[in-house]
Design a protein around this motif. Structure first.
Motif, PDB file in Angstrom:
ATOM      1  N   PHE A  81       0.853  -1.182   0.000  1.00 53.97           N
ATOM      2  CA  PHE A  81       0.000   0.000   0.000  1.00 53.97           C
ATOM      3  C   PHE A  81       0.894   1.237   0.000  1.00 53.97           C
ATOM      4  N   TRP A  82       0.581   2.203  -0.857  1.00 51.07           N
ATOM      5  CA  TRP A  82       1.342   3.449  -0.921  1.00 51.07           C
ATOM      6  C   TRP A  82       0.474   4.594  -0.450  1.00 51.07           C
ATOM      7  N   GLY A  83       1.059   5.488   0.347  1.00 52.58           N
ATOM      8  CA  GLY A  83       0.313   6.648   0.813  1.00 52.58           C
ATOM      9  C   GLY A  83       1.206   7.626   1.540  1.00 52.58           C
ATOM     10  N   SER A  84       0.580   8.689   2.025  1.00 53.82           N
ATOM     11  CA  SER A  84       1.334   9.700   2.760  1.00 53.82           C
ATOM     12  C   SER A  84       0.634  10.017   4.079  1.00 53.82           C
ATOM     13  N   VAL A  85       1.427  10.507   5.028  1.00 52.20           N
ATOM     14  CA  VAL A  85       0.931  10.834   6.359  1.00 52.20           C
ATOM     15  C   VAL A  85       0.106  12.117   6.288  1.00 52.20           C
ATOM     16  N   ILE A  86      -1.131  12.031   6.808  1.00 53.91           N
ATOM     17  CA  ILE A  86      -1.976  13.221   6.859  1.00 53.91           C
ATOM     18  C   ILE A  86      -2.321  13.621   8.294  1.00 53.91           C
ATOM     19  N   ARG A  87      -2.016  12.739   9.264  1.00 53.64           N
ATOM     20  CA  ARG A  87      -2.257  13.026  10.675  1.00 53.64           C
ATOM     21  C   ARG A  87      -1.158  12.399  11.525  1.00 53.64           C
ATOM     22  N   THR A  88      -0.741  13.125  12.568  1.00 51.88           N
ATOM     23  CA  THR A  88       0.291  12.643  13.486  1.00 51.88           C
ATOM     24  C   THR A  88      -0.174  12.863  14.916  1.00 51.88           C
ATOM     25  N   HIS A  89       0.116  11.881  15.772  1.00 52.78           N
ATOM     26  CA  HIS A  89      -0.236  11.997  17.188  1.00 52.78           C
ATOM     27  C   HIS A  89       0.805  11.234  18.002  1.00 52.78           C
ATOM     28  N   LYS A  90       1.406  11.912  18.974  1.00 54.83           N
ATOM     29  CA  LYS A  90       2.365  11.246  19.855  1.00 54.83           C
ATOM     30  C   LYS A  90       1.593  10.441  20.888  1.00 54.83           C
ATOM     31  N   LYS A  91       1.866   9.118  20.965  1.00 58.64           N
ATOM     32  CA  LYS A  91       1.145   8.235  21.888  1.00 58.64           C
ATOM     33  C   LYS A  91       1.844   8.142  23.241  1.00 58.64           C
ATOM     34  N   GLU A  92       3.140   7.923  23.215  1.00 61.94           N
ATOM     35  CA  GLU A  92       3.945   7.817  24.430  1.00 61.94           C
ATOM     36  C   GLU A  92       5.379   8.082  24.036  1.00 61.94           C
ATOM     37  N   ALA A  93       6.287   8.083  24.993  1.00 63.03           N
ATOM     38  CA  ALA A  93       7.684   8.377  24.694  1.00 63.03           C
ATOM     39  C   ALA A  93       8.213   7.439  23.610  1.00 63.03           C
ATOM     40  N   GLY A  94       8.605   8.001  22.494  1.00 62.81           N
ATOM     41  CA  GLY A  94       9.193   7.221  21.412  1.00 62.81           C
ATOM     42  C   GLY A  94       8.219   6.461  20.537  1.00 62.81           C
TER      43      GLY A  94
END
Length: 152
Positions: A81-94
């Motif tokens: 599957f090819w795509g690009s990141v449209i949303r980012t969210h930090k869940k926990e350290a690292g």
């Protein structure tokens, strides 16, 4: 229920996975230029004909100029599957969670609709994952830690 429909921006359905789907991810294009990078392990949390949501240890940019390739085994076959990141969210350290929009033509999207419908039926009816690369771990962060160093 009505508010959820107003807030849901997705054009296509998603299958929420109770256990993450183990996959590998590679950066294949940046600003139209091919990249020669290695792959990394990721955990797919949900997937559908329009995109997927995954977790990774890597910090990636939200950009339509960065094209990612995901390799996963679904219903007994290997898919890319090819795509690009449209949303980012930090869940926990690292650990980061990303929303990805696929880059595909409508003929391929139609095939994905069929594939993901079959997967949804299989999960609902049989609750079996034997033909998919599903992680034995419940939590994606635990899965990522257990798979560190297993990249291609």
């Amino acid at each position: 229920m009505e508010m959820r429909a107003l807030n849901d921006k997705r054009e296509y359905f998603r299958i929420k996975l109770n256990h993450p789907l183990c996959a590998t991810m590679t950066i294949v294009l940046v600003d139209g230029h091919p990249m020669k990078t290695g792959s990394t392990n990721v955990c797919i949390k949900d997937i559908g004909p329009g995109g997927l949501r995954f977790m990774s240890h890597l910090k990636l940019p939200e950009s339509k100029k960065v094209i990612l390739e995901f390799d996963a085994r679904i219903c007994g076959q290997d898919y890319q599957f090819w795509g690009s990141v449209i949303r980012t969210h930090k869940k926990e350290a690292g650990v980061w969670e990303y929303g990805v929009e696929f880059y595909i033509d409508e003929a391929t999207r139609s095939k994905y609709v069929y594939l993901f419908n079959q997967l949804a039926i299989k999960l609902y009816k049989y609750k079996q994952w034997h033909s998919c690369s599903i992680c034995a771990k419940d939590e994606p962060a635990v899965c990522l830690r257990s798979r560190d160093g297993e990249g291609k």
